[in-house]
Design an enzyme around this catalytic site. Structure first.
Site, short mmCIF file in Angstrom:
data_model
loop_
_atom_site.label_atom_id
_atom_site.label_comp_id
_atom_site.label_asym_id
_atom_site.label_seq_id
_atom_site.Cartn_x
_atom_site.Cartn_y
_atom_site.Cartn_z
N LYS A 38 0.82 -1.19 0.00
CA LYS A 38 0.00 0.00 0.00
C LYS A 38 0.87 1.26 0.00
O LYS A 38 0.42 2.34 -0.33
CB LYS A 38 -0.87 0.03 1.27
CG LYS A 38 -1.83 -1.11 1.42
CD LYS A 38 -2.59 -0.95 2.76
CE LYS A 38 -3.42 -2.16 3.06
NZ LYS A 38 -4.00 -2.06 4.44
N GLY A 39 2.12 1.11 0.41
CA GLY A 39 2.98 2.25 0.73
C GLY A 39 3.16 3.29 -0.35
O GLY A 39 3.37 4.46 -0.05
N ASP A 95 7.75 2.70 -2.28
CA ASP A 95 7.91 3.76 -1.28
C ASP A 95 9.34 3.81 -0.73
O ASP A 95 10.01 4.83 -0.82
CB ASP A 95 6.87 3.64 -0.15
CG ASP A 95 6.86 2.26 0.53
OD1 ASP A 95 7.58 1.35 0.07
OD2 ASP A 95 6.14 2.10 1.53
N ASP A 98 14.63 -0.82 1.72
CA ASP A 98 15.32 -0.95 3.01
C ASP A 98 16.35 -2.07 2.87
O ASP A 98 17.46 -1.85 2.37
CB ASP A 98 14.27 -1.22 4.09
CG ASP A 98 14.82 -1.19 5.50
OD1 ASP A 98 15.95 -0.72 5.69
OD2 ASP A 98 14.13 -1.64 6.43
N PHE A 147 13.08 5.12 11.06
CA PHE A 147 11.82 4.58 10.58
C PHE A 147 10.90 5.75 10.26
O PHE A 147 10.63 6.59 11.10
CB PHE A 147 11.17 3.67 11.63
CG PHE A 147 10.15 2.76 11.03
CD1 PHE A 147 10.51 1.54 10.48
CD2 PHE A 147 8.80 3.15 10.96
CE1 PHE A 147 9.55 0.72 9.89
CE2 PHE A 147 7.85 2.33 10.38
CZ PHE A 147 8.23 1.11 9.84
N ASP A 154 3.43 3.73 6.31
CA ASP A 154 2.79 3.46 7.60
C ASP A 154 3.74 2.93 8.66
O ASP A 154 4.83 2.43 8.37
CB ASP A 154 1.70 2.41 7.42
CG ASP A 154 2.31 1.00 7.23
OD1 ASP A 154 3.21 0.87 6.38
OD2 ASP A 154 1.90 0.07 7.94
P1 IMP Z 1 12.79 -4.38 2.41
O1 IMP Z 1 12.36 -5.70 1.85
O2 IMP Z 1 13.53 -4.54 3.71
O3 IMP Z 1 13.54 -3.52 1.44
O4 IMP Z 1 11.46 -3.67 2.84
C1 IMP Z 1 10.91 -2.67 2.11
C2 IMP Z 1 9.52 -2.37 2.61
O5 IMP Z 1 9.51 -2.28 4.04
C3 IMP Z 1 9.09 -1.02 2.12
O6 IMP Z 1 8.40 -1.13 0.92
C4 IMP Z 1 8.20 -0.54 3.23
O7 IMP Z 1 6.89 -0.99 3.01
C5 IMP Z 1 8.75 -1.20 4.47
N1 IMP Z 1 9.62 -0.25 5.19
C6 IMP Z 1 10.96 -0.21 5.21
N2 IMP Z 1 11.43 0.84 5.92
C7 IMP Z 1 10.32 1.47 6.36
C8 IMP Z 1 10.12 2.68 7.14
O8 IMP Z 1 11.04 3.39 7.55
N3 IMP Z 1 8.81 3.02 7.36
C9 IMP Z 1 7.76 2.29 6.91
N4 IMP Z 1 7.90 1.19 6.16
C10 IMP Z 1 9.17 0.79 5.90
MG MG Z 2 6.26 -1.24 0.77
#
Ligand code: IMP
Ligand code: MG
Length: 170
Positions: A38-39, A95, A98, A147, A154
């Protein structure tokens, strides 16, 4: 406690810069934007309104996060694409990158469908926890850690409606 990190004006400038770069690269060719729910729902809706190329918008939802702040590693598709992307220009709109695990998974899955081009547009590139090699082609903001919430993003499903981006502080 929430502390403002990027104002709506900062965000608007970043979105316009990204849209201009995309328009430059695609020279009026058709683009399929894949909004990762949803982000990135707000980010995508602002971005596409600045782009004049013929555009198609599709949505995908994968869940990698529970209600916590860290990726659980397991990724499931809860809503799949509806468009056929074979031979098309495709831009994934995300969005935040990470660890990179979510995007790597989606990227590999989409590349197997043989698009003409496949690019990544991320609003925020968060470097600190990157565990996998993946690079966005278009990046709005780069941060080291923290974060963040707001502008569609969210924490435990809250704060998506905030127009600015905030960092959560203890
Ligand atoms: P990854 O697989 O660790 O790269 O996760 C990415 C997803 O984690 C992003 O699309 C976000 O939905 C969520 N995410 C990572 N960091 C944050 C943050 O700081 N705030 C909110 N959601 C986050
Ligand atoms: Mg996301």
């Amino acid at each position: 406690m929430l502390k403002q990190l990027f104002s709506r004006k900062d965000i608007d400038e970043a979105v316009q810069r990204l849209a201009a770069a995309i328009e430059r690269d695609f020279d009026n060719e058709e683009i399929i934007f894949i909004c990762l729910l949803k982000g990135s729902f707000i980010f995508t809706s602002d971005l596409v309104r600045h782009i004049h190329n013929p555009s198609v918008i599709d949505f995908m939802r994968v869940s990698s996060y529970g209600k916590g702040m860290q990726s659980k590693g397991a990724i499931t598709i809860t809503k799949d694409l509806e468009e056929n992307i074979q031979g098309k220009n495709v831009i994934i709109v995300e969005d935040i990158i990470d660890s990179g695990l979510t995007l790597k998974y989606i990227y590999d899955m989409l590349i197997a469908k043989e698009p003409k081009t496949l690019k990544i547009c991320a609003l925020v590139d968060k470097r600190e926890r990157r565990t996998i090699e993946i690079k966005a082609d278009y990046v709005g903001f780069t941060i080291d850690s923290g974060f963040i919430v707001g502008y569609g993003i969210d924490y435990a499903e809250k704060y998506r409606n905030l127009p600015d981006i905030y960092i959560i502080e203890e």
